[in-house]
Scaffold this motif. Structure first.
Motif, PDB file in Angstrom:
ATOM      1  N   LYS A  84       0.840  -1.289   0.062  1.00 17.68           N
ATOM      2  CA  LYS A  84       0.097   0.071  -0.175  1.00 17.68           C
ATOM      3  C   LYS A  84       1.008   1.182  -0.002  1.00 17.68           C
ATOM      4  O   LYS A  84       1.745   1.344   0.804  1.00 17.68           O
ATOM      5  N   GLN A  85       0.866   2.123  -0.977  1.00 22.45           N
ATOM      6  CA  GLN A  85       1.417   3.178  -1.060  1.00 22.45           C
ATOM      7  C   GLN A  85       2.882   2.993  -0.905  1.00 22.45           C
ATOM      8  O   GLN A  85       3.542   4.005  -0.012  1.00 22.45           O
ATOM      9  N   ASP A 298      -3.975  -0.368  -2.857  1.00 17.78           N
ATOM     10  CA  ASP A 298      -3.926   1.008  -3.356  1.00 17.78           C
ATOM     11  C   ASP A 298      -5.384   1.205  -4.163  1.00 17.78           C
ATOM     12  O   ASP A 298      -5.261   0.275  -5.344  1.00 17.78           O
ATOM     13  N   ASP A 300      -5.930   3.337  -6.632  1.00 18.42           N
ATOM     14  CA  ASP A 300      -5.644   3.631  -8.050  1.00 18.42           C
ATOM     15  C   ASP A 300      -5.000   2.692  -8.794  1.00 18.42           C
ATOM     16  O   ASP A 300      -4.607   2.682 -10.090  1.00 18.42           O
ATOM     17  N   ASP A 346       2.049  -0.556 -13.836  1.00 21.34           N
ATOM     18  CA  ASP A 346       1.971  -0.518 -12.132  1.00 21.34           C
ATOM     19  C   ASP A 346       2.807  -1.742 -11.493  1.00 21.34           C
ATOM     20  O   ASP A 346       3.552  -1.236 -10.518  1.00 21.34           O
TER      21      ASP A 346
END
Length: 425
Positions: A84-85, A298, A300, A346
């Protein structure tokens, strides 16, 4: 009932489980190979599955079948991560709060302990309440709600809790406090140990389930006339039955039955499932991650889950094979090339590989993958299956029961149904 004319629709694990325990039945499969959702395929010299599959079963019969079919890689300690992030932390997050930055760790632990007092003895009405009661507000809002939105595409308050068994475990206060105070080895996750074929993908250890079974391939059912005891197929042929065992999706089965009453059709329309896209790629660098698989929180990033076939099989390689899973509502129709390219971009950012290091990539769509266990599911399925039984039709498996089950349980549902029918007068 051993002398009855019984036929089976679907040669997935439930259909094969039934047929192996009900002598003389015939199985009709729409595709050109058996296996259903458990099938594997080869791409760029690597075996990929229809999403991440492993065996962590303790069923003795199931394990004996698997070990007899193929050499297995037995993992006694898995490595599963969350992302995450830009940060990595161990799975499940609630047992490894020490991996979070101190302010997040403190907030998560504070809310967790408060929830243990506030909600003690209360029964959750839905998945949102279950997470809130078990883990507290911080973990609910910052982790579980995020992942639910991108994986299930259903508000948490609309999801039931009947699918959780073995997937999300009830909180254990001592474990969570210990995991907040320092690094701990994971002891609670059900897939801490697992088995996977050394080659050939997940289905390599299941392919022999069809041995000795009368399976007719490329036989897609198009109509079920229950009163006449007759199934018609797309190739123009038909088969009669005394009892029909259906492991195909319940909504598809009902749609084939002109005599289905409106209440049954309305129930079928309430059932939801996910559309799954698997982006499979090979990167010309070894061991890009220490994990067998990881989850991405995430919002996005469309990818929800990432697995590494070589890490699952134990195969040594100077490359890394990656499977990225994306789940969308069943009616979604994205641009597949764009979805593939964005997933690769990604993953390159997360795993730190360059585009020119990707030697092969593909995207595969599975229009019907995991069923959604929302609050409407159980009563709708009960109504449908009760009516079907009056028509001499019984159902089993992931899609026949419309229930989120693992592979061994899908097989067992067919096996158990066969034993029930054999014992019937």
């Amino acid at each position: 009932m051993t002398k009855r004319n019984v036929i089976v629709l679907g040669a997935g694990l439930a259909g094969l489980g039934f047929a192996r325990h009900y002598p003389g039945c015939r199985v009709f499969e729409a595709d050109d190979t058996p296996g259903g959702h458990a099938r594997s395929h080869s791409f760029a010299g690597v075996w990929f599955d229809r999403g991440a599959h492993i065996c962590h079963s303790s069923d003795p019969e199931w394990l004996a079948l698997l070990h007899a079919a193929a050499p297995l890689h037995v993992m006694t300690k898995s490595t599963v991560l969350n992302h995450k992030q830009g940060k990595w932390f161990a799975y499940p997050v609630q047992n490894h709060l020490f991996d979070l930055p101190p302010p997040e760790r403190e907030a998560a632990l504070r809310d967790f302990l408060a929830a243990q007092e506030k909600y003690r003895g209360r029964e959750p009405a839905n998945y949102e309440e279950w997470c809130r009661f078990q883990y507290g507000d911080y973990l609910l809002e910052n982790f579980y709600r995020l992942y639910t939105a991108k994986y299930w595409h259903v508000p948490m308050a609309e999801l039931a809790t009947d699918w959780l068994g073995g997937r999300l475990l009830p909180s254990q206060v001592e474990n969570i406090i210990a995991g907040a105070n320092g690094p701990v080895a994971e002891q609670q996750a059900v897939f801490r140990t697992f088995r996977y074929p050394q080659s050939g993908g997940f289905f390599a250890m299941l392919a022999r389930l069809a041995d000795g079974v009368d399976v007719r391939l490329q036989k897609r059912a198009v109509k079920v006339a229950a009163r006449e005891g007759r199934v018609s197929f797309a190739d123009g042929t038909a088969e009669s039955f005394d009892w029909l065992v259906a492991t195909i999706p319940l909504p598809e089965l009902v749609a084939m039955m002109p005599e289905a009453p409106s209440a049954v059709r309305e129930a079928a329309a309430k059932l939801r499932a996910l559309r799954q896209y698997c982006v499979n790629l090979v990167v010309n660098r070894p061991a890009l991650s220490p994990a067998q698989w990881f989850y991405i929180y995430d919002p996005d990033v469309a990818v929800s889950r990432v697995s590494f076939p070589f890490a699952l099989s134990g195969q040594a390689s100077n490359q890394t094979a990656i499977q990225a899973e994306i789940f969308l509502p069943q009616n979604a129709r994205p641009n597949e090339a764009q979805l593939r390219d964005q997933a690769i971009a990604d993953l390159g950012r997360i795993l730190r590989f360059a585009p020119d290091e990707v030697t092969a990539a593909e995207i595969r769509c599975y229009p019907l993958s995991y069923v959604v266990s929302d609050l409407a599911r159980a009563p709708a399925v009960r109504l449908m299956r009760d009516w079907l039984r009056t028509q001499r039709i019984v159902t089993a498996g992931l899609f026949g029961e419309w229930h989120y089950v693992w592979s061994d349980r899908a097989y067992a549902s067919g096996r158990n149904l066969a034993q029930t029918l054999l014992a019937a007068p």
